[in-house]
Design a protein around this motif. Structure first.
Motif, short mmCIF file in Angstrom:
data_model
loop_
_atom_site.label_atom_id
_atom_site.label_comp_id
_atom_site.label_asym_id
_atom_site.label_seq_id
_atom_site.Cartn_x
_atom_site.Cartn_y
_atom_site.Cartn_z
N LEU A 139 0.82 -1.22 0.00
CA LEU A 139 0.00 0.00 0.00
C LEU A 139 0.85 1.27 0.00
O LEU A 139 0.70 2.15 0.84
CB LEU A 139 -0.95 0.00 1.20
CG LEU A 139 -1.94 -1.16 1.28
CD1 LEU A 139 -2.70 -1.11 2.59
CD2 LEU A 139 -2.87 -1.16 0.09
N LEU A 140 1.82 1.34 -0.89
CA LEU A 140 2.72 2.49 -1.07
C LEU A 140 3.69 2.71 0.09
O LEU A 140 4.41 3.70 0.12
CB LEU A 140 1.92 3.77 -1.33
CG LEU A 140 0.99 3.73 -2.54
CD1 LEU A 140 0.19 5.02 -2.62
CD2 LEU A 140 1.78 3.51 -3.82
N VAL A 141 3.72 1.82 1.05
CA VAL A 141 4.67 1.92 2.16
C VAL A 141 5.78 0.91 1.90
O VAL A 141 5.53 -0.29 1.73
CB VAL A 141 3.99 1.63 3.52
CG1 VAL A 141 5.01 1.65 4.64
CG2 VAL A 141 2.87 2.62 3.79
N GLU A 142 7.02 1.41 1.88
CA GLU A 142 8.17 0.56 1.62
C GLU A 142 8.86 0.20 2.93
O GLU A 142 9.03 1.06 3.80
CB GLU A 142 9.15 1.29 0.70
CG GLU A 142 10.27 0.41 0.22
CD GLU A 142 11.16 1.13 -0.77
OE1 GLU A 142 12.33 1.37 -0.41
OE2 GLU A 142 10.70 1.44 -1.87
N SER A 143 9.25 -1.06 3.07
CA SER A 143 9.99 -1.49 4.26
C SER A 143 11.17 -2.35 3.83
O SER A 143 11.14 -2.99 2.79
CB SER A 143 9.08 -2.26 5.22
OG SER A 143 8.56 -3.40 4.59
N SER A 144 12.22 -2.33 4.64
CA SER A 144 13.41 -3.13 4.38
C SER A 144 13.40 -4.37 5.25
O SER A 144 13.05 -4.31 6.43
CB SER A 144 14.67 -2.31 4.69
OG SER A 144 14.77 -1.24 3.80
N ILE A 145 13.81 -5.47 4.67
CA ILE A 145 13.91 -6.74 5.38
C ILE A 145 15.31 -7.27 5.13
O ILE A 145 15.76 -7.33 3.98
CB ILE A 145 12.86 -7.75 4.85
CG1 ILE A 145 11.44 -7.19 5.01
CG2 ILE A 145 13.01 -9.09 5.55
CD1 ILE A 145 10.40 -7.93 4.22
N ASN A 146 16.01 -7.63 6.19
CA ASN A 146 17.34 -8.23 6.06
C ASN A 146 17.32 -9.58 6.75
O ASN A 146 16.77 -9.72 7.84
CB ASN A 146 18.41 -7.35 6.68
CG ASN A 146 18.54 -6.02 5.98
OD1 ASN A 146 18.29 -5.91 4.78
ND2 ASN A 146 18.93 -5.00 6.71
N LEU A 147 17.94 -10.56 6.14
CA LEU A 147 18.07 -11.89 6.72
C LEU A 147 19.53 -12.27 6.62
O LEU A 147 20.05 -12.56 5.54
CB LEU A 147 17.18 -12.88 5.96
CG LEU A 147 17.13 -14.31 6.47
CD1 LEU A 147 16.72 -14.35 7.94
CD2 LEU A 147 16.17 -15.14 5.64
N ARG A 148 20.22 -12.22 7.78
CA ARG A 148 21.68 -12.40 7.83
C ARG A 148 22.04 -13.72 8.51
O ARG A 148 21.53 -14.04 9.57
CB ARG A 148 22.29 -11.23 8.58
CG ARG A 148 23.79 -11.36 8.80
CD ARG A 148 24.38 -10.06 9.30
NE ARG A 148 24.31 -9.08 8.21
CZ ARG A 148 23.97 -7.82 8.37
NH1 ARG A 148 23.67 -7.35 9.54
NH2 ARG A 148 23.94 -7.01 7.32
N ALA A 149 22.95 -14.46 7.88
CA ALA A 149 23.52 -15.67 8.48
C ALA A 149 25.00 -15.40 8.73
O ALA A 149 25.71 -14.95 7.85
CB ALA A 149 23.36 -16.86 7.55
N LYS A 150 25.43 -15.67 9.96
CA LYS A 150 26.82 -15.42 10.31
C LYS A 150 27.38 -16.65 11.03
O LYS A 150 26.74 -17.20 11.93
CB LYS A 150 26.91 -14.20 11.23
CG LYS A 150 28.31 -13.80 11.56
CD LYS A 150 28.35 -12.49 12.30
CE LYS A 150 29.79 -12.06 12.51
NZ LYS A 150 29.90 -10.73 13.04
N LEU A 151 28.58 -17.05 10.64
CA LEU A 151 29.25 -18.15 11.33
C LEU A 151 29.99 -17.54 12.51
O LEU A 151 30.78 -16.62 12.35
CB LEU A 151 30.23 -18.84 10.40
CG LEU A 151 29.65 -19.44 9.12
CD1 LEU A 151 30.75 -20.11 8.30
CD2 LEU A 151 28.54 -20.41 9.41
#
Length: 160
Positions: A139-151
């Motif tokens: 609905l015209l609202v932008e959001s950021s999604i991050n999915l991080r894998a770290k050893l």
């Protein structure tokens, strides 16, 4: 006086036995909004979590079966990392691990049930970290999604 010295000696002796020893290489603090994949358990592990705003997510980490796996902290092989907002969207990718390093991030997938994904980018940020960056529009609202894998310390830490 001898009883007091004896008592103090016993207390100090038992405090050294009971106190856990932490070595410099074993210090481990879990970042906020993170889960840890238990490599000893292996297989598929699912976590139901909430972000800072109380929104629910499901994080799944799956070990892909391999014919040959060498013994190491994080087993050499492929791991699938998935983040899902039930009935809204799902994003996943795979990492290849060899000699406690992420050698490749691949097979990125993002599905929106509501809204859409404006952009996606999968990167190996360092030899021990890979991140899937997504921008979602609803609905015209932008959001950021991050999915991080770290050893880290022989584990896979997933930050959502």
């Amino acid at each position: 006086m001898k009883k007091i010295l004896f008592l103090l000696g016993c207390i100090s002796f038992f405090s050294f036995i009971i106190t856990p020893k932490v070595y410099a290489g074993e210090e481990f603090s879990l970042p906020d909004n993170s889960v840890v994949y238990d490599i000893d358990q292996g297989g598929s592990q699912q976590f139901e979590v909430e972000d800072d705003l109380g929104r629910p997510y499901i994080i799944t980490i799956e070990e892909e079966t391999q014919l040959l796996m060498m013994a190491s902290s994080v087993k050499n092989g492929t791991y699938k990392i998935t983040k899902e907002r039930p009935l809204q969207w799902k994003a996943s990718y795979k990492i290849d691990v060899s000699s406690n390093k992420i050698t490749r991030a691949h097979s990125a997938s993002a599905t929106a049930i509501t809204g859409s994904f404006k952009s996606t980018s999968l990167r190996v940020d360092s030899p021990t970290q890979a991140t899937y960056y997504l921008k979602r529009t609803l609905l015209l609202v932008e959001s950021s999604i991050n999915l991080r894998a770290k050893l880290s310390n022989g584990n896979i830490v997933v930050t959502y």
